[in-house]
Design an enzyme around this catalytic site. Structure first.
Site, mmCIF file in Angstrom:
data_model
loop_
_atom_site.group_PDB
_atom_site.id
_atom_site.type_symbol
_atom_site.label_atom_id
_atom_site.label_comp_id
_atom_site.label_asym_id
_atom_site.label_seq_id
_atom_site.Cartn_x
_atom_site.Cartn_y
_atom_site.Cartn_z
ATOM 1 N N GLY A 12 0.820 -1.213 0.000
ATOM 2 C CA GLY A 12 0.000 0.000 0.000
ATOM 3 C C GLY A 12 0.847 1.253 0.000
ATOM 4 C CG ASP A 13 0.355 3.909 2.319
ATOM 5 O OD1 ASP A 13 -0.800 4.249 2.026
ATOM 6 O OD2 ASP A 13 0.690 3.510 3.440
ATOM 7 C CE LYS A 16 -3.207 2.135 -3.539
ATOM 8 N NZ LYS A 16 -2.063 2.034 -2.620
ATOM 9 N N GLY A 40 -5.807 5.753 2.007
ATOM 10 C CA GLY A 40 -5.553 7.191 2.028
ATOM 11 C C GLY A 40 -4.769 7.511 0.782
ATOM 12 C CG HIS A 41 -5.795 6.369 -2.635
ATOM 13 N ND1 HIS A 41 -6.517 5.675 -3.566
ATOM 14 C CD2 HIS A 41 -5.281 5.430 -1.795
ATOM 15 C CE1 HIS A 41 -6.446 4.377 -3.296
ATOM 16 N NE2 HIS A 41 -5.715 4.208 -2.216
ATOM 17 C CD GLN A 227 -6.831 -1.301 1.206
ATOM 18 O OE1 GLN A 227 -7.645 -1.928 0.544
ATOM 19 N NE2 GLN A 227 -7.111 -0.117 1.694
ATOM 20 C CB THR A 242 -6.671 -5.205 3.896
ATOM 21 O OG1 THR A 242 -7.884 -4.516 4.242
ATOM 22 C CG2 THR A 242 -6.639 -5.514 2.394
ATOM 23 N N GLY A 305 -1.642 8.434 10.225
ATOM 24 C CA GLY A 305 -0.500 9.234 10.676
ATOM 25 C C GLY A 305 0.616 8.392 11.289
ATOM 26 N NE ARG A 306 -1.252 2.725 11.663
ATOM 27 C CZ ARG A 306 -1.685 1.510 11.344
ATOM 28 N NH1 ARG A 306 -1.494 0.504 12.167
ATOM 29 N NH2 ARG A 306 -2.295 1.280 10.197
ATOM 30 N N PRO A 307 3.945 6.162 11.725
ATOM 31 C CG PRO A 307 5.655 5.962 13.302
ATOM 32 C CD PRO A 307 4.190 6.158 13.162
ATOM 33 C CE LYS A 334 7.075 9.021 -1.287
ATOM 34 N NZ LYS A 334 6.297 8.888 -0.044
#
Ligand code: GDP
Ligand code: IMO
Ligand code: MG
Length: 433
Positions: A12-13, A16, A40-41, A227, A242, A305-307, A334
């Protein structure tokens, strides 16, 4: 006309939202087909940064229809917040947003159950986003769930009450205090029913007919995954996953289209790897190198907001995801985060506890202590700011891309060098058929 599918290949993350927003103008429809507010996109354009959770990432393009498909689990309260947060963009939701009547509704008590289940697992917790995803899919499969279309029925409140009574019995079994300060069910219900009234004012549709009708009219569709493949309920690192099929197959069932309609499969991955929540992550870096990735990549969850845990790219895991999805082109995100790394490592194999070196993800991935085997490549060690196309990339980045393309046997057609729409480099123009 084909349906192209865009999927995260890691945990995930991957970015997308950024890419759906970037390629959406080539499509007529953007459809979310699974997951819910656990997603969270993030989208960034014209100095604006916006995070979407359930609303498809094509929403900022006024001539695109966005569909929340039947495979999604929808939280009406979060939906209302998302719509309120979009107010300043003057979006005509009547024209651009359609919600499947067959999507399942997340009830406040599903969130309580999520918390109770996680609490009962102690140290073995999944690290769920606690949005009620697992319990809602559980009720769907148990054939007791409540669907979006049910809110239009005069029996809705009775159905709701019958299900919540079952949930309360389970919460009592787990000795979970559902009327505590953080989670007061009575308060949560008041907000929930307001949000349900709000939801009723949107286009609630038979989305399978809607989507197939659009396709028959020659319209093009982009399916937006949530995800990532390694969080898939069947093929992820079970039980640290998930509760939905995050892969291409999930796009077919989650929007009601035939596999024959699937065209391009875009597989999206970061130039390194991250994971949020518990579960195996062989190439994780729990040292200052991982911290450097987290700091530069701003690797903190868009939903919680978790690292995020950070590490090197993992080829066995990527190959697995590519195999399961039939990925036809890769999109690398990235790359700029690695600008200051002199060395870039790639996990090429795993060494298992019995000494066997393999590219296969072990069956008991969550139990097995896997040692990553690395190949080292030279970093580009220069800023990618201002790099406008593939040709202008530093040689070491070109080498990294070439190495990954050979190892993964799929072309990398897009490289992202910053969070903004404009920082997307394309090798070959994306052609939508
Ligand atoms: P998603 O869940 O796959 O949509 O990804 P998230 O939005 O959770 O996380 C991706 C994060 O990376 C967001 O904060 C994006 O703004 C950011 N991002 C996307 N592409 C790039 C990139 O090429 N470089 C950098 N530095 N950030 C990026
Ligand atoms: P996007 O779409 C990253 C992770 C959670 C947890 C596990 C189960 O933004 O990429 P759940 O709430 O689904 O029961 O949590 O899955 N998880 C995600 N990790 N990105 C996501 O979505 C995620 N959605 C769920 O952290 O480990
Ligand atoms: Mg995310």
């Amino acid at each position: 006309m084909a349906v192209d599918v865009l999927l995260g290949l890691q945990w995930g993350d991957e970015g997308k939202g950024t890419i759906v927003d970037y390629i959406a103008p080539k499509y007529d429809l953007v459809v979310r087909f699974q997951g819910g507010p656990n997603a969270g996109h993030t989208l960034e354009f014209n100095g604006i940064k916006h995070v979407l959770h359930q609303i498809p990432s094509g929403i900022f393009h006024s001539d695109i229809k966005n569909v929340i498909g039947n495979g999604v689990v929808l939280d009406a309260v979060i939906f209302k917040k998302e719509i309120d947060a979009l107010a300043k963009f003057n979006i005509d939701f009547k024209k651009s947003l359609f919600i499947s009547k067959k999507a399942q509704l997340i009830l406040p008590s599903h969130r309580l159950l999520d918390a109770a289940y996680e609490h009962s697992k102690g140290a073995a917790k999944i690290g769920s986003t606690l949005k009620g995803i697992g319990p809602t899919y559980q009720d769907k499969i148990a054939r007791v769930g409540i669907r979006v279309g049910d809110i239009l029925s005069p029996n809705f409140r009775a159905k709701y009450k019958a299900l919540v009574d079952q949930h309360i019995a389970i919460l009592d079994y787990y000795k979970y205090d559902y009327n505590n300060e953080t989670f007061n069910l009575t308060d949560l219900e008041a907000v929930f029913f307001q949000a349900i009234d709000f939801l009723k004012t949107f286009n609630l549709v038979d989305s399978e007919y809607f989507i197939n009708h659009e396709i028959a009219q020659g319209k093009t569709v982009l399916a937006e995954g949530a995800q990532g493949s390694l969080l898939d309920i069947d093929f992820g690192s079970y039980p640290f996953v998930t509760s939905s099929n995050t892969m291409v197959a999930g796009a077919c069932t989650g929007m009601g289209i035939s596999p024959q309609k699937v065209g391009e499969v875009y597989g999206i991955f970061k130039a390194y790897a991250t994971r949020v929540g518990s579960g195996p992550f062989p190439s994780e870096l729990e040292d200052e190198v991982g911290q450097k990735m987290r700091d530069i990549g701003r690797e903190y969850g868009s939903t919680t907001g978790r690292p995020r845990r950070c590490g090197w790219i993992d080829l066995p895991a990527l190959k697995y995801a590519i195999m399961l999805n039939g990925v036809s082109q890769l999109l690398m995100m990235k790359a700029d985060v690695l600008d200051t790394f002199e060395e870039i490592k790639v996990c090429t194999h795993y060494q298992l506890e019995n000494g066997v070196v393999t590219e296969h993800l072990p069956y008991d991935f969550a139990e097995e202590k896997v040692i990553p085997i690395y190949k080292s490549l030279k970093g580009w060690n220069t800023s990618l700011e201002g790099v406008a196309d593939f040709d202008a990339m530093p040689n070491e980045l070109k080498n990294y891309i070439a190495y990954l393309e050979t190892a993964l046997n799929v072309p990398i057609n897009l490289v992202s060098v910053g969070p903004d729409r404009s920082q997307t480099l394309i090798k070959q123009e994306i052609v939508v058929q």
